[in-house]
Design a protein around this motif. Sequence first.
Motif, mmCIF file in Angstrom:
data_model
loop_
_atom_site.group_PDB
_atom_site.id
_atom_site.type_symbol
_atom_site.label_atom_id
_atom_site.label_comp_id
_atom_site.label_asym_id
_atom_site.label_seq_id
_atom_site.Cartn_x
_atom_site.Cartn_y
_atom_site.Cartn_z
ATOM 1 N N LEU A 358 0.794 -1.128 0.108
ATOM 2 C CA LEU A 358 0.016 0.047 -0.030
ATOM 3 C C LEU A 358 0.911 1.144 0.136
ATOM 4 C CD1 LEU A 358 -2.998 -0.902 2.338
ATOM 5 C CD2 LEU A 358 -3.099 -0.314 0.006
ATOM 6 N N ILE A 359 1.872 1.227 0.754
ATOM 7 C CA ILE A 359 2.772 2.486 0.829
ATOM 8 C C ILE A 359 3.491 2.800 -0.697
ATOM 9 C CG2 ILE A 359 5.013 3.206 1.754
ATOM 10 C CD1 ILE A 359 4.193 1.817 4.445
ATOM 11 N N SER A 467 -6.591 12.663 -1.559
ATOM 12 C CA SER A 467 -7.174 11.405 -0.597
ATOM 13 C C SER A 467 -6.169 10.300 -0.558
ATOM 14 C CB SER A 467 -8.161 10.955 -1.342
ATOM 15 O OG SER A 467 -9.377 12.052 -1.606
ATOM 16 N N VAL A 468 -5.423 9.924 -1.475
ATOM 17 C CA VAL A 468 -4.299 9.086 -1.312
ATOM 18 C C VAL A 468 -3.177 9.691 -0.423
ATOM 19 C CG1 VAL A 468 -2.691 7.518 -2.668
ATOM 20 C CG2 VAL A 468 -5.011 8.139 -3.227
ATOM 21 N N LEU A 472 -1.874 7.287 2.622
ATOM 22 C CA LEU A 472 -0.393 7.096 2.707
ATOM 23 C C LEU A 472 -0.225 7.113 4.248
ATOM 24 C CD1 LEU A 472 2.432 6.022 1.826
ATOM 25 C CD2 LEU A 472 2.857 8.760 1.290
ATOM 26 N N PHE A 473 -0.269 8.334 4.956
ATOM 27 C CA PHE A 473 -0.128 8.580 6.228
ATOM 28 C C PHE A 473 -0.668 7.401 7.077
ATOM 29 C CE2 PHE A 473 1.572 12.636 4.573
ATOM 30 C CZ PHE A 473 2.820 12.563 5.451
ATOM 31 N N PHE A 477 1.426 4.643 9.729
ATOM 32 C CA PHE A 477 1.653 4.899 10.865
ATOM 33 C C PHE A 477 0.536 3.888 11.889
ATOM 34 C CE2 PHE A 477 3.185 9.051 9.565
ATOM 35 C CZ PHE A 477 4.340 9.046 10.672
ATOM 36 N N LEU A 478 -0.650 3.506 11.142
ATOM 37 C CA LEU A 478 -1.461 3.010 11.883
ATOM 38 C C LEU A 478 -2.190 1.608 11.360
ATOM 39 C CD1 LEU A 478 -4.200 5.746 12.169
ATOM 40 C CD2 LEU A 478 -2.418 4.947 13.698
#
Length: 538
Positions: A358-359, A467-468, A472-473, A477-478
Amino acid sequence: MPLKLLRPQDSSAYPAPEAVYNWRVYALAISAAMGSAMFGYDIGFIGGSMTLPSFRSKFGLDRLSGDILASLNANIVSLFQAGAFFASILVSYFAERLGRKIPLMFCGALWDVGVILQVASNGSVGLLYGGRVLTGAAVGASSLVIPQYISECSPPAIRGRLIGIFEMVLQIASVIGFWINYGVNQHISPTSNTQWRIPFSLQFVFGTLLIILMTLQPESPRWLIKQNKISQATQKLSYIRNLPEDHEYIQWEVQNIRQQLEREAEVNSDRSFWLALKECFGPGMRSRLYMGMGLMLLQNLSGINALNYYSPEIFKSIGFRGTSVSLLATGVFGLINCSCTIIYMIFGIDRVGRRWSLIIGSVGVIIAMFYISAFTKLSGSFQGLAKKDGGAYAAIFMIYFYTVFYAISWNGIPWIFCAEVFPTGVRSICLVFTTCMQWLGQFIVVYSTPYMMTNITYGTFLFFAASVVVGLFIVYFLMPETKGLSLEEMDILYDIPSVIAINQRKKADAIIAAQREVGGLVDSEKLSYRAQEVENAA
């Protein structure tokens, strides 16, 4: 080398015997994925069909313009998502009462009824709307059950690949839809109703295949165990795994599932639906539910469904006009999306993992969308001023560039994540929330895209890019990595309090390593002292 890449990397608590990775589990996944083929074909054909001269003439689109045309286009497409949204809520009850197999077969039958209404509409917008709602309902219901069914039948080491078949088949069907439109536009008279009826009629193939193929597949062993049908579950699991019923791996897997269900029953004995619903938002569960819903929403806000459903219009907006030209460019878009998805789901998803896929994919998507936004602004393409120069061809390249990076990331991973992180006791309820978010997100995007392209033009692509960036963040982080964990080990991962996702997986791996030494599935709190020893030793 390709065969080596195909070999499973089994890092679960008890590595599976080689016989487990057999053709039966792939046949099961492909059979269930005929439901995603229904969805994929709709993605591929409906946008192009609405640009066919015969369809536009028969349904009066050629006599409309501006917001009125945008409204009719939005209604034809988005009623599918509306049907899907409500059906994904209702199907959960039947999936729990009747199992996974029978609801999937019913979805195939409902799809075929909707197709009949569409083919028979003959210029009646009302009949077309009704057919779109029913086919949408069939897809919405099946989209909840298919990943759940495949996940419950999959060995952990190839679960991502098998759930990925959901997306692979979807992409193959969408390519068929894209190119069917191109073919009928090239070879059938634009004044003949046959031109638009062929792509609409071919929808029958996928619903009928779902009904036929699912009659040959077993019920989910996990659902059977939940119904206390242990003997039948063992028999079905033995067939899927290609191992004798008394094999130690079959006995371990059955026992593992039973232990998890027993623990859930002890904690939630005689619970009502409302108590189960409350559990979905309890500690250790709400974080995965919110993440699943967030991924489903962000998948749609990445802009993919704007491209899927309105790609002919989008290609026209960057200077490539003419029905044949835009349909050809759309067909190439579908081929790239399909091929990249298949290659990555087979060779990459269970090696690279969900999080880093995803990243990496998000970075590529962001670059592409920002360029397309800048080009359409500077070239005046929405005002019909764009020329087929280097910038226009670069914009086409960026759409395909976007497709590659989307295919390895947001295309299938939200579905995989949601299918694998929830425990059996509340999986159906949690999947209602995540699947509804998928269809709500789709409805918002496909309904608003015609208006966005008419009124905010280049800002449409800027919105998707932004939105992307948010996505990404959130992922970095989550979202913890889930590859290689059994469905039962997900509780260990999410019982660990951690602010940073990467630390959460490291701690879970330490606990699971300790679990392998102790043997069996035990409470993560009892193993925490041993996990600390493993971490210190490392």
